[in-house]
Write an enzyme that holds these catalytic residues in place. Structure first.
Site, PDB file in Angstrom:
ATOM      1  N   PHE A  10       0.827  -1.210   0.000  1.00 28.69           N
ATOM      2  CA  PHE A  10       0.000   0.000   0.000  1.00 28.69           C
ATOM      3  C   PHE A  10       0.860   1.258   0.000  1.00 28.69           C
ATOM      4  O   PHE A  10       0.599   2.203  -0.748  1.00 28.69           O
ATOM      5  CB  PHE A  10      -0.955  -0.007   1.192  1.00 28.69           C
ATOM      6  CG  PHE A  10      -2.083   0.977   1.058  1.00 28.69           C
ATOM      7  CD1 PHE A  10      -3.120   0.737   0.184  1.00 28.69           C
ATOM      8  CD2 PHE A  10      -2.098   2.153   1.793  1.00 28.69           C
ATOM      9  CE1 PHE A  10      -4.168   1.643   0.035  1.00 28.69           C
ATOM     10  CE2 PHE A  10      -3.136   3.062   1.660  1.00 28.69           C
ATOM     11  CZ  PHE A  10      -4.170   2.807   0.768  1.00 28.69           C
ATOM     12  N   LYS A 181     -14.490  -3.470   9.271  1.00 26.42           N
ATOM     13  CA  LYS A 181     -14.863  -4.174   8.037  1.00 26.42           C
ATOM     14  C   LYS A 181     -13.933  -5.366   7.787  1.00 26.42           C
ATOM     15  O   LYS A 181     -14.331  -6.340   7.141  1.00 26.42           O
ATOM     16  CB  LYS A 181     -14.882  -3.210   6.854  1.00 26.42           C
ATOM     17  CG  LYS A 181     -13.542  -2.574   6.513  1.00 26.42           C
ATOM     18  CD  LYS A 181     -12.701  -3.393   5.581  1.00 26.42           C
ATOM     19  CE  LYS A 181     -11.315  -2.809   5.408  1.00 26.42           C
ATOM     20  NZ  LYS A 181     -10.460  -3.644   4.524  1.00 26.42           N
TER      21      LYS A 181
END
Length: 316
Positions: A10, A181
């Site tokens: 990332f 999540k």
């Protein structure tokens, strides 16, 4: 100049996306050998093979090279963030934007809390939302939430034509949406791995979203934030794509197959931390509790399924 601490997939993807627009980006990695390899190859072949660094991206193993940045993005794994902040007190006073998602197992804090505790004079931001590193690095359209106070200048600094950032003042909601999540994504993977079908996954996602919202609101978040990119948007992505490490980990749990222990699965630690917090604060989190128990091997998959399916019927 923009600094990025953490040369995983990332952090590297953000460096490539920002560098592609000609912005001066300095990507930091702790391992000097890794830095040398990236400098020579002009790419991070270990994490994003085949995607070269733009000319404006430089790589360093020295924190000093990062400290003059307008913003420093913290793209290290969540469970490594507290150690990094503690080891680098010179980060205090800078604009620090956490790009990791989860809850620290030791302190039971999210990234914003860790930054505030270690760097009280820093300006804190959270960058989160539905995104895969490979998509960002390839320049595919991606939208994220940037949660911070008075963040318009930071939004402009970190946005590109393909990487669209939407501002929010709700730091708590943004970081909890991104953390929770991952737990539901593991559960969705379990459902598919166990062969329970897409209808069951859809039901799991809906009840998981309700669980996420309940926990976040109890900790001061706004419900609207959970309905946005950092909550619902990220939930949809990670519960429906095999690119999600959390989903793949859940599939392995559900099918009883092995999973590469070297792969970071943020939702595993988050499930344990959030389950502990929920029990102490009397917040009902049945899916999170079952995932924490499955990971801790204190319950079997049939027992977890039976416990969830035998819960009392009630109004939605």
């Amino acid at each position: 100049m923009i600094g990025i601490l953490g040369a995983g997939a990332f952090g590297t993807a953000l460096a490539v996306a920002l560098g592609r627009e000609g912005r001066d980006v300095r990507l930091w990695a702790r391992d000097a050998n890794h830095v040398a390899t990236m400098r020579e190859a002009r790419m991070n072949a270990a994490r994003l093979p085949g995607i070269g660094f733009p000319e404006s991206v430089s790589v360093t193993a020295e924190i000093d090279d990062i400290l003059g940045a307008k913003a420093i993005l913290l793209a290290v794994p969540m469970q490594a963030l507290r150690g990094l902040l503690g080891a680098e007190p010179r980060l205090n006073g800078h604009v620090l934007v956490a790009c990791c998602k989860g809850v620290d197992l030791t302190s039971l804090q999210g990234p914003a809390g860790l930054i505030a505790a270690a760097c009280p004079d820093a300006r804190v931001g959270i960058l989160t939302g539905p995104s895969f590193a490979s998509d960002i690095a390839k320049g595919l359209p991606t939208a994220l939430t940037l949660a911070c106070h008075d963040g318009e200048a930071l939004q402009n600094l970190l946005s590109t034509p393909a990487l669209r950032l939407y501002r929010s003042e709700d730091i708590i909601g943004a970081e909890l949406g991104g953390a929770l999540k991952n737990v539901i994504a593991i559960a969705a993977g379990v459902v598919i791995g166990a062969g329970l079908g897409d209808s069951a996954r859809a039901a799991l996602m809906a009840r998981g979203y309700a669980e996420m919202t309940r926990f976040a609101i109890a900790h001061g978040a706004e419900a609207e934030t959970l309905a946005g990119l950092s909550g619902f948007g990220d939930l949809v992505l990670t519960c429906t794509s095999a690119q999600s490490r959390n989903f793949r980990y859940g599939q392995a749990l559900g099918s009883g197959t092995g999973f590469d222990a070297s792969i970071t699965v943020e939702g595993a630690a988050t499930a344990k931390a959030v389950s502990n917090i929920a029990k102490k604060t009397n917040i009902e989190m049945p899916i999170t509790d079952m995932i924490a128990a499955l990971i801790g091997q204190t319950i079997t998959l049939p027992q977890a399924m039976s416990a969830l399916l035998s819960r009392p019927l009630k109004q939605e």
